[in-house]
Design a protein around this motif. Structure first.
Motif, PDB file in Angstrom:
ATOM      1  N   ARG A  77      -8.687   3.473  -1.807  1.00 38.15           N
ATOM      2  CA  ARG A  77      -9.464   3.881  -0.642  1.00 38.15           C
ATOM      3  C   ARG A  77      -9.267   5.389  -0.492  1.00 38.15           C
TER       4      ARG A  77
ATOM      5  N   ARG B 288      -1.385  11.777   1.312  1.00 47.85           N
ATOM      6  CA  ARG B 288      -2.161  12.678   2.154  1.00 47.85           C
ATOM      7  C   ARG B 288      -2.052  14.113   1.659  1.00 47.85           C
TER       8      ARG B 288
ATOM      9  N   GLN C 260      -5.498   6.163  -0.641  1.00 43.66           N
ATOM     10  CA  GLN C 260      -4.620   5.021  -0.396  1.00 43.66           C
ATOM     11  C   GLN C 260      -4.715   4.069  -1.590  1.00 43.66           C
TER      12      GLN C 260
ATOM     13  N   GLU D 192     -14.193   3.222  -1.158  1.00 43.48           N
ATOM     14  CA  GLU D 192     -13.193   2.518  -1.957  1.00 43.48           C
ATOM     15  C   GLU D 192     -13.784   2.022  -3.272  1.00 43.48           C
TER      16      GLU D 192
ATOM     17  N   PHE E 257      -7.177  11.949   2.091  1.00 36.85           N
ATOM     18  CA  PHE E 257      -6.139  11.017   1.629  1.00 36.85           C
ATOM     19  C   PHE E 257      -6.681  10.144   0.512  1.00 36.85           C
TER      20      PHE E 257
ATOM     21  N   THR F 176       0.830  -1.202   0.000  1.00 33.56           N
ATOM     22  CA  THR F 176       0.000   0.000   0.000  1.00 33.56           C
ATOM     23  C   THR F 176       0.861   1.247   0.000  1.00 33.56           C
TER      24      THR F 176
ATOM     25  N   THR G 191      -0.012   5.499   0.860  1.00 32.49           N
ATOM     26  CA  THR G 191      -1.040   6.461   1.234  1.00 32.49           C
ATOM     27  C   THR G 191      -0.564   7.865   0.899  1.00 32.49           C
TER      28      THR G 191
END
Length: 275
Positions: free
Chosen positions: A49, A27, A37, A60, A35, A23, A25
């Motif tokens: 997500r 931000r 992801q 998601e 955010f 993953t 992420t």
């Protein structure tokens, strides 16, 4: 923070897609709790997500193709106040689906990364590889390297400069997979580099190619550490539009730093004749 460079974002996603349930992420510093992801699924697809505003539930979309994921995230970055659910909803289930012809000039990717996407997409769809695969770029096609087949097994190549790139050291590489190619009067090798310096200049090579194929691409000089100069190719916006005729081709070459591409940095006509 959310990246603004399409190249960096795509390559980040591509690296994730090569792993197993990894993953990343992304931000936003300006909006708390905002955010996106990116999750790599086992089969090679992506799951996105996201949360757009503080206090909202996380949403998601799954089974997302990498190019669709990239374009949707870039749209969310560019139009941050638009409804993210509407931006991301159409990309669900796009993995493994043939999107038809892709105009990569509209994706935000540079030519080199667009070619990477096209090659991997063709493989994912189970299509056979092409020896020199073009990509759609605006009104025409672009190559990062040309494979000129059906030539005499031995002969002479003449490169004539139509337009010279005075801002950069920019030329053509002419190569064979077997056999040899050389400037006239010089030792043969598998590749010869041609550096046109003035319009109308003609540079002659001799070649021998048992497979009757020549490979051509544009090359350029870059500065490396310690002031060293290296010959590079296939980076950023480097690419070519090609005009094809029976015994000659015209290569409209773009330097990697010319963005958006014009394909007019270096223009050369290449003629081939039997020995």
């Amino acid at each position: 923070m959310l990246p603004t460079s399409g190249d960096i974002l795509y390559l980040l996603m591509d690296a994730l897609a090569e792993t197993d349930t990894a993953t990343a992420t992304i931000r936003c510093d300006q909006v708390a709790e905002r955010f996106v992801q990116v999750v790599a699924n086992r089969a090679g697809s992506l799951r996105l997500r996201f949360r757009q505003w503080p206090g909202e539930p996380i949403q998601e979309v799954d089974a997302v193709d990498i190019l669709a994921a990239f374009r949707s995230v870039m749209a969310a970055v560019r139009y941050g106040d638009q409804d993210w659910a509407r931006i991301f909803a159409p990309v669900e289930g796009t993995f493994g689906r043939d999107p038809g012809p892709v105009d990569y000039a509209r994706t935000g990717l540079p030519i080199a990364t667009a070619m990477l996407d096209a090659v991997k997409r063709r493989k994912r769809l189970g299509l056979p590889p092409w020896p020199a695969m073009p990509i759609r770029w605006g009104s025409g096609e672009v190559l990062t390297g040309d494979v000129w087949a059906g030539l005499p097994a031995a002969g002479r190549v003449v490169v004539r400069a139509i337009r010279v790139d005075h801002r950069h050291r920019h030329g053509l590489a002419v190569a064979v997979s077997e056999g040899s190619v050389a400037h006239e009067g010089e030792a043969p090798s598998r590749e010869a580099l041609v550096w046109p310096e003035r319009v109308g200049e003609e540079i002659a090579l001799t070649y021998r190619s048992p497979h009757r194929i020549l490979r051509l691409c544009n090359v350029y000089v870059e500065r490396a550490g310690g002031g060293r100069e290296i010959v590079a190719r296939w980076e950023e916006q480097a690419g070519m539009r090609v005009e094809v005729a029976a015994d000659r081709r015209v290569y409209h070459c773009n330097h990697p730093r010319t963005d958006p591409p014009t394909f007019e940095d270096l223009v050369c006509q290449v003629r081939v004749a039997a020995a």
